[in-house]
Scaffold this motif. Structure first.
Motif, PDB file in Angstrom:
ATOM      1  N   VAL A  12       0.837  -1.207   0.000  1.00 43.30           N
ATOM      2  CA  VAL A  12       0.000   0.000   0.000  1.00 43.30           C
ATOM      3  C   VAL A  12       0.866   1.249   0.000  1.00 43.30           C
ATOM      4  CG1 VAL A  12      -1.695   1.330   1.325  1.00 43.30           C
ATOM      5  CG2 VAL A  12      -1.961  -1.143   1.083  1.00 43.30           C
ATOM      6  N   LEU A  16       0.573   4.696  -2.273  1.00 41.32           N
ATOM      7  CA  LEU A  16       0.269   5.972  -1.619  1.00 41.32           C
ATOM      8  C   LEU A  16       1.326   7.018  -1.967  1.00 41.32           C
ATOM      9  CD1 LEU A  16      -1.285   7.743   0.404  1.00 41.32           C
ATOM     10  CD2 LEU A  16       0.093   6.706   2.226  1.00 41.32           C
ATOM     11  N   ARG A  19       0.729   8.471  -5.378  1.00 40.35           N
ATOM     12  CA  ARG A  19      -0.417   9.384  -5.389  1.00 40.35           C
ATOM     13  C   ARG A  19      -0.068  10.712  -4.727  1.00 40.35           C
ATOM     14  NH1 ARG A  19      -5.474   6.712  -5.559  1.00 40.35           N
ATOM     15  NH2 ARG A  19      -6.427   8.715  -5.039  1.00 40.35           N
ATOM     16  N   VAL A 226      -5.996   3.440  -1.024  1.00 44.16           N
ATOM     17  CA  VAL A 226      -5.280   4.715  -1.047  1.00 44.16           C
ATOM     18  C   VAL A 226      -6.260   5.879  -1.089  1.00 44.16           C
ATOM     19  CG1 VAL A 226      -3.672   6.155  -2.367  1.00 44.16           C
ATOM     20  CG2 VAL A 226      -3.197   3.719  -2.038  1.00 44.16           C
TER      21      VAL A 226
END
Length: 316
Positions: A12, A16, A19, A226
């Motif tokens: 994850v 993240l 992004r 996310v």
């Protein structure tokens, strides 16, 4: 703003970070410095705004380096996963409990020294609910962890809630399900079969699933996860409920529904079933779940089973 991500090289965490670099938190470009910490890094993004630190996120030397200047937002993702924490209690306690406490304490000290309260998004887990689960679950369902990992996450929630009550941190905890589709099997994740089904279908391989086709589970793609982590960071503190804990909406689907949809997408999905009672009890008997506070706060699920599959495999 300065943003810190623990567990930044995890499944994850990597998504993240991408992004945050492309979209920021509230808007593109609002992250002036992105501080990443994990045990090790590979294929890490090279960017002028990014700083890496390999090591134990709760070690004093690591915290000295990470928090030499105040941070505005922290995404605390790092943890020893469930099966590994159960097998190695000392390691689980050291990382999931003591290091988390050290991180929160140092962040609270920052608030005291600089009059600057950091916003902390904590990746908790549905493991706090334990097993067996009640027939229906909502925002009033009490946590009753039955494994060390669930205990660790519940304690982390409580610590963050208490620091928030005291005005030292601005905490938000999300009880996340197993996130799909991880690129390979992980001995540390008891829910690894959820991702393995996706990957086997994608590669045209036969897979023996350790839960029955009628097993029901909570599903969330990595992009959706996310989305929810970023949404938690964006929420205004005004009007949030006292505990600051949400279980985001999930897709509640039987394994056979996932396998059938994968078969349509890839032409076939060669799945055999050899149910393991322990795995099915923990991860295959999950009831309908609706945390109304999470829905009202704007957290979302993937929408449909086809959307889940598309999103779960979209960022390979």
């Amino acid at each position: 703003m300065r943003v810190l991500v623990t567990g930044a090289n995890g499944f994850v965490g990597r998504a993240l970070v991408q992004r945050l670099l492309s979209e920021g938190v509230a808007c593109a470009g609002d992250v002036s410095q992105l501080l990443l910490v994990d045990q090790a890094f590979y294929n890490a993004p090279e960017h002028a705004r990014v700083s890496f630190l390999a090591g134990d996120f709760g070690a004093p030397r690591t915290l000295d380096s990470l928090l030499s200047e105040p941070v505005d937002i922290v995404f605390h993702l790092a943890s020893v996963p469930g099966a590994q924490a159960e097998a190695d209690h000392a390691l689980g306690d050291r990382v999931n409990l003591y290091a988390t406490l050290a991180l929160f304490e140092r962040l609270a000290q920052q608030a005291q020294a600089h009059s600057r309260v950091p916003r902390v998004v904590f990746a908790s887990s549905v493991a706090v609910y334990g097993a067996p689960l009640p027939p229906l679950m909502d925002e009033h369902t009490l946590p009753k962890p039955t494994a060390s990992y669930g205990v660790h996450k519940l304690v982390g929630e409580q610590l963050l809630s208490d620091w928030t009550r005291r005005g030292k941190l601005d905490g938000r905890s999300l009880r996340l399900p197993g996130i799909v589709a991880r690129p390979g099997l992980s001995a540390g994740h008891g829910s690894a079969f959820m991702s393995a089904i996706f990957r086997a279908a994608q590669l045209g391989q036969r897979y023996t699933c350790p839960v029955s086709p009628s097993a029901s589970a909570w599903w969330m793609s990595r992009p959706c996860c996310v989305d929810n982590l970023l949404h938690a960071a964006r929420l205004s503190a005004d009007g949030l409920h006292a505990q600051r804990v949400w279980t985001p909406p999930v897709l509640h689907l039987e394994v056979k529904r996932i396998v059938d949809a994968l078969a349509v997408r890839f032409g076939s999905a060669r799945v055999d079933y050899s149910p393991d009672d322990r795995i099915e009890r923990l991860f295959g008997r999950q009831p309908p779940l609706m945390d109304r506070r999470a829905v009202e706060a704007g957290f979302q699920h993937d929408g449909t089973v086809d959307s889940l599959i598309a999103r779960a495999l979209s960022d390979d």
